[in-house]
Design a protein around this motif. Sequence first.
Motif, short mmCIF file in Angstrom:
data_model
loop_
_atom_site.label_atom_id
_atom_site.label_comp_id
_atom_site.label_asym_id
_atom_site.label_seq_id
_atom_site.Cartn_x
_atom_site.Cartn_y
_atom_site.Cartn_z
N ALA A 7 48.98 33.16 -84.79
CA ALA A 7 49.20 32.95 -83.36
C ALA A 7 50.55 33.51 -82.92
N GLY A 8 51.31 34.09 -83.86
CA GLY A 8 52.61 34.64 -83.52
C GLY A 8 53.71 33.59 -83.45
N LEU A 9 53.44 32.41 -83.97
CA LEU A 9 54.42 31.33 -83.95
C LEU A 9 55.17 31.32 -85.27
N ARG A 10 56.45 31.02 -85.20
CA ARG A 10 57.23 30.91 -86.43
C ARG A 10 56.87 29.61 -87.14
N SER A 11 56.60 29.72 -88.42
CA SER A 11 56.28 28.53 -89.20
C SER A 11 57.56 27.92 -89.74
N VAL A 103 60.83 19.83 -80.56
CA VAL A 103 59.49 19.28 -80.77
C VAL A 103 59.57 18.37 -81.99
N CYS A 104 59.36 17.07 -81.75
CA CYS A 104 59.59 16.06 -82.79
C CYS A 104 58.33 15.26 -83.08
N SER A 105 58.18 14.85 -84.31
CA SER A 105 57.11 13.93 -84.71
C SER A 105 57.33 13.57 -86.17
N VAL A 112 47.68 24.94 -84.15
CA VAL A 112 46.92 24.62 -82.93
C VAL A 112 47.76 23.73 -82.01
N GLN A 113 48.40 22.71 -82.58
CA GLN A 113 49.27 21.85 -81.76
C GLN A 113 50.42 22.63 -81.15
N ARG A 114 51.04 23.52 -81.93
CA ARG A 114 52.13 24.33 -81.39
C ARG A 114 51.64 25.21 -80.25
N GLU A 116 49.14 24.59 -78.22
CA GLU A 116 48.90 23.73 -77.06
C GLU A 116 50.21 23.36 -76.37
N ILE A 117 51.24 23.08 -77.15
CA ILE A 117 52.55 22.77 -76.59
C ILE A 117 53.07 23.97 -75.79
N LEU A 118 52.95 25.17 -76.37
CA LEU A 118 53.41 26.36 -75.67
C LEU A 118 52.61 26.60 -74.39
N LYS A 119 51.30 26.38 -74.43
CA LYS A 119 50.48 26.54 -73.21
C LYS A 119 51.00 25.63 -72.11
N PHE A 120 51.29 24.38 -72.47
CA PHE A 120 51.82 23.46 -71.48
C PHE A 120 53.13 24.00 -70.88
N PHE A 121 54.03 24.48 -71.72
CA PHE A 121 55.33 24.94 -71.22
C PHE A 121 55.24 26.26 -70.45
#
Length: 169
Positions: A7-11, A103-105, A112-114, A116-121
């Motif tokens: 997805a192009g997100l840094r792990s 982003v904390c948890s 997928v969660q990351r 969704e977070i990016l879509k929101f922002f």
Amino acid sequence: MSTLDRAGLRSVPALTEPPVVEVVIEVPRGSFLKRGSNGRVDFISPVPCPFNYGSVPGYIGLDGDLLDALVLGPRLSLGTRIRVKAWGAVIMTDGGFIDDKLVCSDVCPDAVQRQEILKFFYFYAKCKGVLNIWRGRAGRNACEGWCEAIQALGRARQRDDLLNQPPFD
């Protein structure tokens, strides 16, 4: 060293333990009221916040306010103080200033969660841009993507005056 996923997100590197931060909840998950770290209502959202949102009282972000943080998981009450792992951050530009959101948890969010977070922002940045125009505030508003939490913490500065805590106890 981190890698990019599909997805192009840094792990988050597997061998690195994420930093732990204290977050004070200003907007409980599901709330329509966006409060600032001073406790005052900043605006009323047309959509509920999909996660707990607050700030890290020990750090000042590049925008001059407390460093923002979101906490995934069940709804937390307004004013809750929680020590939690910071797995990454969303890089926001608000009014031309970088405004990182940790982003904390308890567990690392998956790709997928990351996403969704990016879509929101991405959506949030567009709405904030309209709000800033209405308020007469200049500057670019955009979601710039995901980075590691340590990068966002590195851009922030630690507070010297921890006596001036947010009004939520």
